[in-house]
Scaffold this active site. Structure first.
Site, PDB file in Angstrom:
ATOM      1  N   ASP A 285     -34.451  94.580 -33.795  1.00 57.91           N
ATOM      2  CA  ASP A 285     -33.778  93.507 -33.047  1.00 57.91           C
ATOM      3  C   ASP A 285     -32.918  92.598 -33.922  1.00 57.91           C
ATOM      4  O   ASP A 285     -32.444  91.559 -33.450  1.00 57.91           O
ATOM      5  CB  ASP A 285     -34.831  92.662 -32.309  1.00 57.91           C
TER       6      ASP A 285
ATOM      7  N   HIS B  49     -34.761  83.663 -22.504  1.00 59.10           N
ATOM      8  CA  HIS B  49     -34.437  82.460 -23.273  1.00 59.10           C
ATOM      9  C   HIS B  49     -33.647  81.461 -22.430  1.00 59.10           C
ATOM     10  O   HIS B  49     -33.020  81.829 -21.441  1.00 59.10           O
ATOM     11  CB  HIS B  49     -33.565  82.824 -24.489  1.00 59.10           C
TER      12      HIS B  49
ATOM     13  N   CYS C 159     -26.620  85.704 -28.447  1.00 61.64           N
ATOM     14  CA  CYS C 159     -27.716  86.209 -29.316  1.00 61.64           C
ATOM     15  C   CYS C 159     -27.197  86.882 -30.567  1.00 61.64           C
ATOM     16  O   CYS C 159     -27.920  86.987 -31.557  1.00 61.64           O
ATOM     17  CB  CYS C 159     -28.547  87.253 -28.582  1.00 61.64           C
TER      18      CYS C 159
HETATM   19  C1  CIR Z   1     -35.942  90.511 -27.862  1.00 61.23           C
HETATM   20  O1  CIR Z   1     -36.609  90.843 -26.889  1.00 61.23           O
HETATM   21  O2  CIR Z   1     -36.337  89.668 -28.662  1.00 61.23           O
HETATM   22  C2  CIR Z   1     -34.607  91.172 -28.078  1.00 61.23           C
HETATM   23  N1  CIR Z   1     -34.633  92.503 -27.615  1.00 61.23           N
HETATM   24  C3  CIR Z   1     -33.510  90.405 -27.379  1.00 61.23           C
HETATM   25  C4  CIR Z   1     -33.283  89.047 -27.946  1.00 61.23           C
HETATM   26  C5  CIR Z   1     -32.144  88.349 -27.284  1.00 61.23           C
HETATM   27  N2  CIR Z   1     -31.868  87.112 -27.906  1.00 61.23           N
HETATM   28  C6  CIR Z   1     -31.451  86.023 -27.271  1.00 61.23           C
HETATM   29  O3  CIR Z   1     -31.396  85.997 -26.047  1.00 61.23           O
HETATM   30  N3  CIR Z   1     -31.200  84.945 -27.991  1.00 61.23           N
END
Ligand code: CIR
Length: 262
Positions: free
Chosen positions: A61, A159, A247
């Site tokens: 990730d 989030h 992200c």
């Molecule tokens: C997770 O589940 O942590 C990652 N696959 C996606 C993170 C996305 N990040 C964000 O929304 N800030």
């Protein structure tokens, strides 16, 4: 300092990213890399100096770099991500931040994902409950002082920034079905319609344009009709792994601050 965006390349292990629900087909690493390149190009065209943090081959990730740090003014808080599999992403990012600014490290039992933190002017909004716990909010409060930290409740999204982002120093774009908008009453709120909270996840570029995912054409129309200039990129492969456009970078600038910090 020129507005800077930290990004992190897509590793082969991206195919093993954390997802909230099973995927109908595996993540396509090649496609994600092409989309990441388009995203980086759009950040640069919009005025960011892009700094690439070294690839983390064993951290699926790691392209979702936003979750590993919160930058306010000229200081950084390296987080302790809520999902244990993501904690190994932090040291590489913290090292790059520490070369540029004072950087502190959040410690256990606190957890916090950068995606849960939204800075608008001098106010810091945070969503607690999913990846961010009460201790994480306390650490954030101490880090942000004397700024006000406002907890926000969200439903059904990973989030806070999955459903609310800043599009100006006094304006947020929000999916009202997902986030409680009461806390934003002192600001202008532009609401996105539809079922997908991710339609509110946009990046504000230094040149004033807003970076929107190609899959959110309704957001594009909403923003353009309120006078904003929009640029789109395809982030669909990251959306399949529960990530939006914010992200994919840590943005370091004073875009979101009404006044510069002391
Ligand atoms: C997770 O589940 O942590 C990652 N696959 C996606 C993170 C996305 N990040 C964000 O929304 N800030």
């Amino acid at each position: 300092m020129r507005p800077t965006a930290l990004v992190r390349p897509v590793p082969d292990s991206f195919v093993r990213s954390v997802t909230s629900s099973p995927l109908d087909r595996p993540l396509d690493v090649g496609l994600a890399r092409r989309q990441h390149a388009g995203y980086v190009a759009a950040l640069e065209a919009g005025g960011f100096e892009v700094v690439e943090v070294e690839q983390a081959p064993d951290q699926p990730d790691s392209p979702f770099i936003e979750d590993t740090a919160v930058v306010i003014g000229a200081r950084a808080l390296a987080t302790r991500p809520g999902h244990p599999s993501r904690r190994g992403e932090v040291p590489g990012v913290a090292a790059v931040l520490a070369e540029r600014m004072e950087t502190t490290q959040m410690a256990a039992p606190a957890t916090l994902d950068g995606g849960d933190v939204l800075v608008v002017g001098e106010t810091v909004f945070v969503a607690r409950g999913n990846r961010t716990n009460a201790d994480g909010v306390d650490v954030l409060r101490a880090f942000c002082a004397p700024r006000t930290v406002v907890p926000v409740s969200v439903n059904g999204v990973l989030h806070l920034k999955s459903a609310v982002t800043a599009i100006a120093g006094d304006t947020v774009l929000a999916h009202g079905g997902t986030a409680s908008l009461r806390e934003f009453s002192g600001l202008n709120v532009v609401e996105v319609a539809g079922d997908d909270p991710g339609a509110a996840n946009v990046v504000r570029l230094p040149d004033g344009r807003l970076l929107v995912s190609e899959s959110h054409q309704a957001t594009r129309r909403t923003l353009e009709s309120s006078g904003h200039e929009v640029v789109t990129v395809d982030g669909s492969e990251f959306a399949r792994a529960d990530g939006g456009l914010t992200c994919l970078s840590i943005r370091i600038s004073n875009l979101y601050a009404v006044s510069s910090p002391p």
